[in-house]
Design a protein around this motif. Structure first.
Motif, PDB file in Angstrom:
ATOM      1  N   ASP A 218       0.811  -1.218   0.000  1.00  0.00           N
ATOM      2  CA  ASP A 218       0.000   0.000   0.000  1.00  0.00           C
ATOM      3  C   ASP A 218       0.847   1.272   0.000  1.00  0.00           C
ATOM      4  N   SER A 219       2.128   1.161  -0.344  1.00  0.00           N
ATOM      5  CA  SER A 219       3.028   2.312  -0.291  1.00  0.00           C
ATOM      6  C   SER A 219       2.738   3.356  -1.364  1.00  0.00           C
ATOM      7  N   ASP A 220       1.910   3.007  -2.336  1.00  0.00           N
ATOM      8  CA  ASP A 220       1.592   3.976  -3.381  1.00  0.00           C
ATOM      9  C   ASP A 220       0.382   4.833  -3.017  1.00  0.00           C
ATOM     10  N   MET A 221      -0.033   4.789  -1.746  1.00  0.00           N
ATOM     11  CA  MET A 221      -1.174   5.581  -1.305  1.00  0.00           C
ATOM     12  C   MET A 221      -0.871   7.062  -1.482  1.00  0.00           C
ATOM     13  N   LEU A 222      -1.928   7.836  -1.638  1.00  0.00           N
ATOM     14  CA  LEU A 222      -1.816   9.275  -1.801  1.00  0.00           C
ATOM     15  C   LEU A 222      -1.119   9.889  -0.595  1.00  0.00           C
ATOM     16  N   VAL A 223      -0.133  10.694  -0.860  1.00  0.00           N
ATOM     17  CA  VAL A 223       0.553  11.420   0.193  1.00  0.00           C
ATOM     18  C   VAL A 223       0.365  12.900  -0.088  1.00  0.00           C
ATOM     19  N   VAL A 224      -0.319  13.576   0.801  1.00  0.00           N
ATOM     20  CA  VAL A 224      -0.539  15.014   0.663  1.00  0.00           C
ATOM     21  C   VAL A 224       0.491  15.707   1.531  1.00  0.00           C
ATOM     22  N   ARG A 225       1.332  16.488   0.910  1.00  0.00           N
ATOM     23  CA  ARG A 225       2.352  17.239   1.634  1.00  0.00           C
ATOM     24  C   ARG A 225       2.080  18.720   1.445  1.00  0.00           C
ATOM     25  N   PRO A 226       1.206  19.289   2.269  1.00  0.00           N
ATOM     26  CA  PRO A 226       0.852  20.686   2.054  1.00  0.00           C
ATOM     27  C   PRO A 226       2.023  21.625   2.288  1.00  0.00           C
ATOM     28  N   GLY A 227       2.138  22.611   1.407  1.00  0.00           N
ATOM     29  CA  GLY A 227       3.128  23.651   1.580  1.00  0.00           C
ATOM     30  C   GLY A 227       2.616  24.708   2.539  1.00  0.00           C
ATOM     31  N   LYS A 228       3.410  25.714   2.754  1.00  0.00           N
ATOM     32  CA  LYS A 228       3.084  26.778   3.699  1.00  0.00           C
ATOM     33  C   LYS A 228       1.740  27.427   3.390  1.00  0.00           C
ATOM     34  N   TRP A 229       1.411  27.580   2.119  1.00  0.00           N
ATOM     35  CA  TRP A 229       0.213  28.322   1.717  1.00  0.00           C
ATOM     36  C   TRP A 229      -0.978  27.436   1.365  1.00  0.00           C
ATOM     37  N   THR A 230      -0.790  26.130   1.326  1.00  0.00           N
ATOM     38  CA  THR A 230      -1.851  25.225   0.880  1.00  0.00           C
ATOM     39  C   THR A 230      -3.141  25.400   1.675  1.00  0.00           C
ATOM     40  N   LEU A 231      -3.058  25.305   2.987  1.00  0.00           N
ATOM     41  CA  LEU A 231      -4.258  25.391   3.804  1.00  0.00           C
ATOM     42  C   LEU A 231      -4.852  26.788   3.803  1.00  0.00           C
ATOM     43  N   VAL A 232      -4.012  27.802   3.642  1.00  0.00           N
ATOM     44  CA  VAL A 232      -4.509  29.176   3.525  1.00  0.00           C
ATOM     45  C   VAL A 232      -5.388  29.308   2.288  1.00  0.00           C
ATOM     46  N   ILE A 233      -4.887  28.838   1.159  1.00  0.00           N
ATOM     47  CA  ILE A 233      -5.631  28.943  -0.099  1.00  0.00           C
ATOM     48  C   ILE A 233      -6.920  28.137  -0.027  1.00  0.00           C
ATOM     49  N   VAL A 234      -6.837  26.935   0.527  1.00  0.00           N
ATOM     50  CA  VAL A 234      -8.032  26.090   0.643  1.00  0.00           C
ATOM     51  C   VAL A 234      -9.096  26.784   1.494  1.00  0.00           C
ATOM     52  N   THR A 235      -8.695  27.383   2.606  1.00  0.00           N
ATOM     53  CA  THR A 235      -9.685  28.049   3.450  1.00  0.00           C
ATOM     54  C   THR A 235     -10.237  29.310   2.796  1.00  0.00           C
ATOM     55  N   LEU A 236      -9.439  29.992   1.997  1.00  0.00           N
ATOM     56  CA  LEU A 236      -9.942  31.173   1.285  1.00  0.00           C
ATOM     57  C   LEU A 236     -10.999  30.808   0.247  1.00  0.00           C
ATOM     58  N   LEU A 237     -10.887  29.617  -0.305  1.00  0.00           N
ATOM     59  CA  LEU A 237     -11.845  29.163  -1.311  1.00  0.00           C
ATOM     60  C   LEU A 237     -13.070  28.496  -0.682  1.00  0.00           C
ATOM     61  N   ARG A 238     -13.177  28.537   0.618  1.00  0.00           N
ATOM     62  CA  ARG A 238     -14.256  27.892   1.361  1.00  0.00           C
ATOM     63  C   ARG A 238     -15.643  28.264   0.830  1.00  0.00           C
ATOM     64  N   ALA A 239     -15.921  29.530   0.710  1.00  0.00           N
ATOM     65  CA  ALA A 239     -17.288  29.970   0.453  1.00  0.00           C
ATOM     66  C   ALA A 239     -17.559  30.373  -0.983  1.00  0.00           C
TER      67      ALA A 239
END
Length: 127
Positions: A10-31
């Motif tokens: 199962d080593s080919d499972m998705l690995v999400v490695r967010p960068g410094k701004w990843t979660l910021v951008i995701v939360t800005l696109l919330r609404a």
């Protein structure tokens, strides 16, 4: 000669490695769907290059969709996908964690900085 280790199936499972701004951008696109320049303006200090890189990574991983309009000037909108909304749940959990533990993290940073970055020496005596 080094021998390669055998990886689990199962080593080919998705690995999400967010960068410094990843979660910021995701939360800005919330609404809402936002244009590139709107994201840049409301993000609070991200460079154009870093915003471009972050959006490309989010799009590549399926968290964001990009819609281009053939207008002058060109218009590009970004919005979260269903997968991106699931990532948003993780971003919200991270925000709650950070708020709940802010004092402890600041105290740890203060101890580290005061020590000049040197680890505390612990002597452990075995019986």
């Amino acid at each position: 000669m080094s021998q390669s280790r055998s990886l689990p199936p199962d080593s080919d499972m998705l690995v999400v490695r967010p960068g410094k701004w990843t979660l910021v951008i995701v939360t800005l696109l919330r609404a809402e769907t936002l244009r590139f320049n709107e994201l840049k303006r409301v993000s609070g200090g991200i460079s154009q290059k870093m915003l471009t890189t972050t959006l490309r990574e989010l799009e590549r991983d399926g968290f964001v969709t990009r819609t281009m309009f053939a207008t002058i000037p060109p218009r590009v909108d970004y919005e979260l996908t269903e997968l991106g909304r699931e990532l948003l749940e993780l971003a919200d959990s991270w925000r709650v964690f950070a708020a709940r533990n802010r004092t402890q993290v600041e105290a740890a940073r203060q101890r580290f900085d005061t020590s000049g970055g040197e680890p505390a020496v612990r002597l452990i005596h075995s019986a």
